[in-house]
Design an enzyme around this catalytic site. Structure first.
Site: not given
Ligand SMILES: NC(=O)c1ccc[n+]([C@@H]2O[C@H](COP(=O)([O-])OP(=O)(O)OC[C@H]3O[C@@H](n4cnc5c(N)ncnc54)[C@H](O)[C@@H]3O)[C@@H](O)[C@H]2O)c1
Length: 328
Positions: A69, A112, A140, A224-225, A229, A296
């Site tokens: 990927k 996933r 997410q 946190a990924d 973070k 995760s």
């Molecule tokens: N663990 C995994 O497998 C995995 C997979 C995909 C994404 N992620 C991570 O998940 C996080 C979110 O991704 P997403 O696609 O949902 O992004 P997104 O931008 O769609 O959503 C994130 C949300 O968090 C909010 N936010 C920011 N700071 C905040 C705070 N201090 N308190 C409350 N809300 C806050 C934003 O306003 C936004 O609505 C990213 O850091 C991404 O890298 C992790």
């Protein structure tokens, strides 16, 4: 053999959360049995465009699936009217190395991730958990909600986001999926008394504090990924049973990465990996009072297992465009 091109719209029509949970569970079980090939993901930083992309390869003999990927994170994309995260998955035939499919991996990435969160809740949250708090209400969070719904059945949701518009649209999404969600005005209000807490923010410092988390709560720490973070007060980790998706990846880029780099937390304090819990090698929860955390980071085996399930469905239903890619 032609390559099957499967678009995001195709994936939407082919993939269910239930199937994704099945594929991801198999991936974690095989990992725990030492039967997957998964070199660490590689990050390529594009500093001048505030972006990066990650290259994530994996091979799973049990389902005869191999591939890679490529997924980006470009934080300014929203201003450009583009998604922050987009992914493409290339599947190869393990026997010959031929490319067999190019699949949009954007929805697969969210599905996933939701599926891993669902498995963690199934194995680690207290039975009868009824209140789930979502800190961060973006993309997410929605897929965590869909995954958790598969394993808990019904529950009451609470959401907090720094953007009230995001909280509102998350609550609307939840309701459309049969879950009533209350909008909280602060993180404290959101998580207080919750049975399950899901954090999906891009934060680089603690957002959820120890004193707000009840005994017995389970936390899915998803946001946190990458190095630097962090979403949880390190005191939570010190008081909790911590299960990661992958030791190597989590210690470098998961929730534990910042406390480890500061010397507050040690890798030896981690209880095990989700796969160990799924095969019964490690307990997901020790007592009713224990706080549990699933850290995760997202693994290539989750993507390849899910993409392979999508390809099987696409072949059955004749979905996708066939292209003769390789010249002989
Ligand atoms: N663990 C995994 O497998 C995995 C997979 C995909 C994404 N992620 C991570 O998940 C996080 C979110 O991704 P997403 O696609 O949902 O992004 P997104 O931008 O769609 O959503 C994130 C949300 O968090 C909010 N936010 C920011 N700071 C905040 C705070 N201090 N308190 C409350 N809300 C806050 C934003 O306003 C936004 O609505 C990213 O850091 C991404 O890298 C992790």
């Amino acid at each position: 053999m032609p390559v099957r091109i499967i678009t995001g719209k195709d994936v939407e029509s082919l993939l269910t959360m239930k199937d994704t949970i099945g594929a991801v569970e198999e991936a974690f079980r095989q990992k725990a049995l030492g039967k997957v090939e998964m070199p660490p993901k590689v990050y390529v930083f594009i500093k001048e465009h505030a972006g990066d992309y990650r290259v994530m390869p994996a091979y799973m003999p049990s389902i005869d699936a191999a591939g890679v990927k490529v997924v980006n994170v470009h934080v300014k994309n929203r201003e450009r009217g583009l998604p922050t995260v987009m992914a493409t998955i290339l599947l190869l035939k393990p026997e010959t190395g031929e490319p067999i499919a190019v699949i949009d991996g954007t929805l697969i990435t969210s599905m996933r991730t939701g599926a891993a969160g669902a498995l963690a809740v199934r194995e680690m949250a207290r039975k009868g958990s009824g209140v789930v708090a979502f800190v961060g209400a973006g993309v997410q969070a929605r897929f965590q909600l869909l995954g958790i719904k598969e394993v808990l059945g019904t529950f009451r949701a609470r959401a907090y986001d720094v953007s009230s518009a995001s909280s509102k649209s998350f609550a609307e999404f939840a309701l459309k999926n049969g879950i009533k969600a209350d909008i909280a005005q602060s993180v404290k209000e959101c998580v207080s008394g919750a049975d399950v807490i899901v954090t999906t923010t891009p934060a680089t410092g603690p957002v959820v504090m120890r004193e707000w988390v009840s005994d017995g709560a389970h936390i899915n720490a998803i946001g946190a990924d990458a190095p630097g973070k962090e979403e949880l007060d390190p005191k939570i980790l010190l008081d909790a049973r911590v299960i990661v998706d992958d030791m190597e990846q989590a210690t470098h880029s998961g929730e534990v990465n910042v406390p480890i780099s500061k010397g507050i937390y040690k890798p030896s304090m981690i209880s095990g990996e989700l796969g160990d819990v799924l095969i019964g090698k490690v307990k997901g929860r020790g007592s009713e009072k224990e706080i549990t955390v699933f850290d995760s980071t997202g693994l290539a085996i989750q993507d390849i297992a899910t993409a392979s399930a999508v390809l099987r469905r696409a072949e059955e239903k004749g979905v996708g465009i066939l292209v003769d890619m390789v010249s002989r």
